[in-house]
Design a protein around this motif. Sequence first.
Motif, short mmCIF file in Angstrom:
data_model
loop_
_atom_site.label_atom_id
_atom_site.label_comp_id
_atom_site.label_asym_id
_atom_site.label_seq_id
_atom_site.Cartn_x
_atom_site.Cartn_y
_atom_site.Cartn_z
N ASN A 82 0.82 -1.21 0.00
CA ASN A 82 0.00 0.00 0.00
C ASN A 82 0.86 1.26 0.00
OD1 ASN A 82 -2.77 -1.00 0.10
ND2 ASN A 82 -2.20 -1.85 2.09
N TYR A 83 2.07 1.15 0.51
CA TYR A 83 2.98 2.30 0.47
C TYR A 83 3.24 2.71 -0.96
CZ TYR A 83 7.25 5.05 1.00
OH TYR A 83 8.20 6.06 0.93
N TRP A 84 3.52 1.75 -1.82
CA TRP A 84 3.87 2.03 -3.21
C TRP A 84 2.64 2.41 -4.03
CZ3 TRP A 84 8.81 2.69 -3.32
CH2 TRP A 84 9.61 2.01 -2.39
N ARG A 85 1.47 2.00 -3.55
CA ARG A 85 0.22 2.38 -4.23
C ARG A 85 -0.29 3.75 -3.77
NH1 ARG A 85 -2.66 -3.37 -2.89
NH2 ARG A 85 -1.56 -4.67 -4.44
N GLY A 86 0.30 4.25 -2.68
CA GLY A 86 -0.18 5.51 -2.13
C GLY A 86 -1.46 5.36 -1.34
N THR A 87 -1.69 4.16 -0.79
CA THR A 87 -2.91 3.90 -0.01
C THR A 87 -2.56 3.38 1.38
OG1 THR A 87 -3.04 1.67 -0.98
CG2 THR A 87 -4.30 3.44 -2.05
N LEU A 88 -1.44 3.83 1.91
CA LEU A 88 -0.97 3.36 3.22
C LEU A 88 -1.94 3.77 4.33
CD1 LEU A 88 1.52 1.92 4.48
CD2 LEU A 88 2.46 4.19 4.93
N GLN A 89 -2.12 2.90 5.31
CA GLN A 89 -2.95 3.18 6.48
C GLN A 89 -2.07 3.29 7.72
OE1 GLN A 89 -6.28 0.50 6.87
NE2 GLN A 89 -6.89 0.74 4.72
N PRO A 90 -2.54 4.01 8.75
CA PRO A 90 -1.71 4.25 9.94
C PRO A 90 -1.25 2.99 10.66
CG PRO A 90 -3.58 5.76 9.91
CD PRO A 90 -3.83 4.74 8.82
N ARG A 91 -2.11 2.01 10.70
CA ARG A 91 -1.75 0.78 11.40
C ARG A 91 -1.48 -0.33 10.39
NH1 ARG A 91 -5.13 0.38 16.94
NH2 ARG A 91 -3.14 -0.57 17.49
N PRO A 92 -0.42 -1.11 10.64
CA PRO A 92 0.41 -1.19 11.85
C PRO A 92 1.66 -0.31 11.83
CG PRO A 92 0.95 -3.01 10.42
CD PRO A 92 -0.13 -2.23 9.71
N GLN A 164 3.92 12.63 0.31
CA GLN A 164 4.96 12.14 1.22
C GLN A 164 4.42 11.25 2.32
OE1 GLN A 164 7.95 15.37 2.13
NE2 GLN A 164 6.51 16.60 0.96
N THR A 165 3.11 11.32 2.57
CA THR A 165 2.51 10.45 3.59
C THR A 165 2.05 9.13 2.98
OG1 THR A 165 0.20 11.21 3.35
CG2 THR A 165 1.67 12.52 4.77
N ARG A 166 2.17 8.99 1.68
CA ARG A 166 1.82 7.76 0.96
C ARG A 166 0.39 7.30 1.23
NH1 ARG A 166 3.56 8.34 -2.80
NH2 ARG A 166 3.47 6.16 -3.48
N GLY A 167 -0.52 8.27 1.35
CA GLY A 167 -1.93 7.95 1.53
C GLY A 167 -2.44 8.12 2.94
N LEU A 168 -1.55 8.38 3.90
CA LEU A 168 -1.98 8.49 5.29
C LEU A 168 -2.96 9.64 5.51
CD1 LEU A 168 1.38 7.74 7.15
CD2 LEU A 168 -0.65 6.29 7.06
N LEU A 169 -2.70 10.80 4.89
CA LEU A 169 -3.61 11.93 5.06
C LEU A 169 -4.94 11.69 4.37
CD1 LEU A 169 -1.28 15.07 4.92
CD2 LEU A 169 -2.62 14.23 6.85
N ASP A 170 -4.94 10.94 3.29
CA ASP A 170 -6.21 10.55 2.66
C ASP A 170 -7.02 9.71 3.64
OD1 ASP A 170 -6.33 11.63 -0.02
OD2 ASP A 170 -4.64 10.34 -0.50
#
Length: 328
Positions: A82-92, A164-170
Amino acid sequence: MNVTLSISPHPQRPKCSNPSPLVLASSSNYRPAVILPGLGNNSGDYNKLEQTLNSKYGVPTVVAKVSRLDWFRNAAGLLDTNYWRGTLQPRPVLDWYLKRVHDAVQEAKELAQGETLSLIGHSAGGWLARVYMEEFGLSHISLLLTLGTPHLPPPKGVSGVIDQTRGLLDYVEKNCSKAVYSPQLKSESSFDWFGEVTLDASLLLEPSSEKYIEGARIFGKSNPNVEAVVTTNSSQLVPEAAIMNTASTSPPNTTLRARFVGQGYKQVCGQADVWGDGVVPEVSAHLEGALNICLDGVYHSPVGSDDALRPWYGSPDVLEQWVEHLLN
């Protein structure tokens, strides 16, 4: 109570509330506060702010225990597709940070003796506070106050802009509780809402001559008609980022530093020539539904700040302008 503080370095900048004169209450029984460090900061960076809140204002304060090396834990996100897709979530990925915040909150709850707490999130610590409340509950939180926090995800499809947050702010925008400001709400209502104060600023370079810094484009001259890519309720943004005397009508003198700062702003909001605190542009720090309070001449971080020449959000003179929200 929900509040957002933003710093306004120029009369043409977005309209927002100005801080009211501080009137200290006679009681020192204020709700405890927990400080959430920003990206790359450690707990020690906030020692002076913690001491001032404790000794001068009577606000029992706890800083979440974070070291600079701890931030390298975020590299674990590189193993997540998900990092590379730009859909990273806060956890884990950020569980380690949320655990440090939870430990600090538990310490502050002992000081609160059954009353509610305030959270003070600096920079990324502001949106991480929203994640914490979503994951751990907010019934014991009556106020979230953020300092130079980029609340909005960067715009999609803008050339040269990488999230730069790789989706975290989304994720935060879509999944975390929305800000709701009402000065009439009492702490008993905190089960249904959270309060927020966010501060954003422009970098004051020479206090004696009232000069401030905007970001600037790498190439090109000032464009007085430019607008930010990120949507805002404000009717107008000050154009071309540059070192500029607010009392002068002459064209701004764009510097290499302004161009460098502008590229940082662009990664956050999609626009280089906007006002900001040297790291976070003002337009990104405003949060819909929160009370936005504007302050002038404030630098982003305690690291590299100077209380006299380059104050940051937690410097004594700046703190005096927003501490009232912790004393209500």
